[in-house]
Design a protein around this motif. Structure first.
Motif, PDB file in Angstrom:
ATOM      1  N   ASP A 284       0.841  -1.053   0.106  1.00  0.00           N
ATOM      2  CA  ASP A 284       0.096  -0.061   0.133  1.00  0.00           C
ATOM      3  C   ASP A 284       0.735   1.214  -0.112  1.00  0.00           C
ATOM      4  OD1 ASP A 284      -2.241   1.643   0.179  1.00  0.00           O
ATOM      5  OD2 ASP A 284      -3.064   0.769   1.789  1.00  0.00           O
ATOM      6  N   ASN A 285       0.381   2.395  -0.873  1.00  0.00           N
ATOM      7  CA  ASN A 285       1.191   3.451  -0.728  1.00  0.00           C
ATOM      8  C   ASN A 285       0.263   4.769  -0.090  1.00  0.00           C
ATOM      9  OD1 ASN A 285       3.454   2.778  -1.911  1.00  0.00           O
ATOM     10  ND2 ASN A 285       2.714   3.036  -4.053  1.00  0.00           N
ATOM     11  N   ARG A 286      -0.537   4.301   1.164  1.00  0.00           N
ATOM     12  CA  ARG A 286      -1.358   5.202   1.718  1.00  0.00           C
ATOM     13  C   ARG A 286      -0.806   5.831   2.902  1.00  0.00           C
ATOM     14  NH1 ARG A 286      -7.066   2.425   1.761  1.00  0.00           N
ATOM     15  NH2 ARG A 286      -5.826   0.880   2.340  1.00  0.00           N
ATOM     16  N   ILE A 287      -0.987   6.994   3.359  1.00  0.00           N
ATOM     17  CA  ILE A 287      -0.662   7.621   4.599  1.00  0.00           C
ATOM     18  C   ILE A 287      -1.926   7.851   5.215  1.00  0.00           C
ATOM     19  CG2 ILE A 287       0.650   9.627   5.844  1.00  0.00           C
ATOM     20  CD1 ILE A 287       2.392   9.446   3.565  1.00  0.00           C
ATOM     21  N   PHE A 288      -1.991   7.538   6.379  1.00  0.00           N
ATOM     22  CA  PHE A 288      -3.301   8.084   7.170  1.00  0.00           C
ATOM     23  C   PHE A 288      -2.741   9.090   8.372  1.00  0.00           C
ATOM     24  CE2 PHE A 288      -3.931   3.424   6.343  1.00  0.00           C
ATOM     25  CZ  PHE A 288      -4.873   3.801   5.142  1.00  0.00           C
ATOM     26  N   ASN A 289      -3.879   9.752   8.556  1.00  0.00           N
ATOM     27  CA  ASN A 289      -3.799  10.740   9.933  1.00  0.00           C
ATOM     28  C   ASN A 289      -5.241  10.576  10.613  1.00  0.00           C
ATOM     29  OD1 ASN A 289      -3.356  12.719  11.884  1.00  0.00           O
ATOM     30  ND2 ASN A 289      -2.540  14.136  10.535  1.00  0.00           N
ATOM     31  N   PHE A 290      -5.244   9.986  11.565  1.00  0.00           N
ATOM     32  CA  PHE A 290      -6.351   9.694  12.387  1.00  0.00           C
ATOM     33  C   PHE A 290      -6.759  10.711  13.597  1.00  0.00           C
ATOM     34  CE2 PHE A 290      -4.708   5.576  10.734  1.00  0.00           C
ATOM     35  CZ  PHE A 290      -6.041   5.198  10.157  1.00  0.00           C
TER      36      PHE A 290
ATOM     37  N   SER B  20      -9.592   9.783  16.202  1.00  0.00           N
ATOM     38  CA  SER B  20     -10.573   9.180  16.681  1.00  0.00           C
ATOM     39  C   SER B  20     -11.629   8.536  15.466  1.00  0.00           C
ATOM     40  CB  SER B  20     -11.549   9.904  17.421  1.00  0.00           C
ATOM     41  OG  SER B  20     -12.922   9.209  18.031  1.00  0.00           O
ATOM     42  N   SER B  21     -12.718   9.199  15.110  1.00  0.00           N
ATOM     43  CA  SER B  21     -13.597   8.914  14.102  1.00  0.00           C
ATOM     44  C   SER B  21     -13.289   9.402  12.821  1.00  0.00           C
ATOM     45  CB  SER B  21     -15.059   9.114  14.280  1.00  0.00           C
ATOM     46  OG  SER B  21     -15.211  10.273  14.536  1.00  0.00           O
ATOM     47  N   GLU B  22     -12.252  10.354  12.668  1.00  0.00           N
ATOM     48  CA  GLU B  22     -11.689  11.093  11.401  1.00  0.00           C
ATOM     49  C   GLU B  22     -10.718  10.499  10.766  1.00  0.00           C
ATOM     50  OE1 GLU B  22     -12.474  15.587  11.689  1.00  0.00           O
ATOM     51  OE2 GLU B  22     -11.403  14.863  13.108  1.00  0.00           O
ATOM     52  N   VAL B  23     -10.481  10.467   9.561  1.00  0.00           N
ATOM     53  CA  VAL B  23      -9.170   9.856   8.831  1.00  0.00           C
ATOM     54  C   VAL B  23      -9.127  10.924   7.545  1.00  0.00           C
ATOM     55  CG1 VAL B  23     -10.469   8.116   7.420  1.00  0.00           C
ATOM     56  CG2 VAL B  23      -8.279   8.084   7.825  1.00  0.00           C
ATOM     57  N   PHE B  24      -8.068  11.244   7.456  1.00  0.00           N
ATOM     58  CA  PHE B  24      -7.433  12.266   6.379  1.00  0.00           C
ATOM     59  C   PHE B  24      -6.394  11.301   5.269  1.00  0.00           C
ATOM     60  CE2 PHE B  24      -6.102  16.939   5.331  1.00  0.00           C
ATOM     61  CZ  PHE B  24      -7.014  16.835   4.134  1.00  0.00           C
ATOM     62  N   ILE B  25      -6.808  11.027   4.117  1.00  0.00           N
ATOM     63  CA  ILE B  25      -5.917   9.902   3.690  1.00  0.00           C
ATOM     64  C   ILE B  25      -5.153  10.652   2.542  1.00  0.00           C
ATOM     65  CG2 ILE B  25      -5.888   7.643   2.624  1.00  0.00           C
ATOM     66  CD1 ILE B  25      -8.723   7.217   3.906  1.00  0.00           C
ATOM     67  N   LEU B  26      -3.794   9.916   2.377  1.00  0.00           N
ATOM     68  CA  LEU B  26      -3.232  10.344   1.094  1.00  0.00           C
ATOM     69  C   LEU B  26      -2.857   9.048   0.353  1.00  0.00           C
ATOM     70  CD1 LEU B  26      -0.333  12.803   2.384  1.00  0.00           C
ATOM     71  CD2 LEU B  26      -2.657  13.372   1.611  1.00  0.00           C
TER      72      LEU B  26
END
Length: 324
Positions: free
Chosen positions: A194-200, A202-208
């Protein structure tokens, strides 16, 4: 002379009769604000001893902007009612909103719409952070117009706006803005290949989701930021769920049934080299031997869902990842 005066009186009497075009019994609530019952799906206006009521399901009003010149169209029928009332005194919300409505003032006349079209034009209500330039959607303004509406009066006659529009007004529906409460700590996906990056948060996620992952995140200190433009292969999206999520959630196949997605994908608009918009910028430092810290910034990025959008500002700190 008496005969002439008599004829004149007859003419005036005939002209005063209701011809069905609202020349006599005019409904005018143009300058009156729209209110909403907290217990019921009812919008209403009060002007002196008169009340104009629109009973309509809340689901009719979607949290999205309508395209230009393409309002939502709803027919007056079934569970949608438009009612005009006159009282023998000034009514209040208790006359329409309470479970058991107030008995006074007394209702003196009521007209019920038998047909017509309701046109709803929706626009986002936004606030702008004067320091960062970030915009937030705090609600939607729904502009409501009745078209070709026909009212049935108690005496069996009708009153109509055939061929005309009758403005009900603006109903402002508030909503909680997206929190975007992320800290600086982001995480590289642990999903295989996978080439994803996550910023979490709680219930939010910001995905690259980055095709240019290897180019952007090299273990070499930078003198100038490495950049990539948001595109179909370098995607940025935001999601909000009904419960806490983590990295493992996105590695599971099939996707878990809980938590559920409560705010569908907000996708970043594609970047534009000419305008300098939609940029993913990465700066790399080496804080200690064998450790590299990559700081990710999103520059001049607009997030879009459906017909609505908001701006992340000129320079948004997405977060940092550390690689050995």
């Amino acid at each position: 002379m008496k005969r002439i005066l008599g004829l004149l009186a007859v003419v005036l009497f005939i002209n005063a009769c209701d011809d069905g075009d609202l020349t006599v019994d005019t409904i005018d609530f143009a300058d009156v604000p729209v209110q909403k019952c907290s217990q019921k799906d009812i919008l209403y206006k009060i002007s002196d001893n008169k009340m104009l009521i629109l009973a309509i399901p809340a689901a009719t009003f979607v949290n999205d902007e309508t395209p230009d010149n393409d309002p939502i169209e709803v027919q007056i029928s079934g569970n949608i009612d438009v009612v005009y009332r006159q009282y023998n005194g000034t009514p209040t919300d208790a006359n329409i909103c309470d479970i058991v409505t107030a008995a006074t003032p007394n209702l003196s006349e009521e007209w019920n719409a038998t047909s017509g079209t309701i046109l709803i034009t929706s626009t986002a209500i936004k606030t702008v952070n004067s320091t960062t330039g970030i915009t937030q959607i705090t609600g939607y303004r729904h502009y409501i117009v009745f078209e070709d509406i026909v009212f049935l009066k108690p005496d069996g006659t009708t009153q109509t706006y055939a061929g005309n529009s009758f403005v009900f007004g603006n109903y402002n529906a508030s909503q909680s803005p997206l929190a975007f409460g992320f800290n600086e700590e982001a995480a590289i996906s642990t999903c295989s290949g996978d080439n994803r990056i996550f910023n979490f948060n709680s219930s939010e996620v910001f995905i690259l989701d980055l095709a240019d992952f290897a180019t952007l995140f090299q273990n070499v200190e930078t003198t100038e930021p490495r950049i990539a433009y948001i595109s179909a292969t370098n995607k940025v999206n935001y999601r909000l769920y009904s419960g806490t999520i983590n990295n493992a959630y996105f590695c599971t196949t099939p996707v878990p049934s809980t938590p559920t997605l409560t705010e569908n994908n907000w996708l970043a608009n594609d970047g534009d080299v000419a305008d300098g918009t939609g940029i993913i910028s990465v700066t790399t430092t080496q804080p200690s031997l064998g450790v590299f810290e990559h700081t990710i910034r999103l520059k001049k990025v607009t997030m879009t869902k459906g017909n609505s959008d908001f701006y992340l500002g000129d320079d948004y700190l997405y977060g940092k990842i550390v690689t050995p």
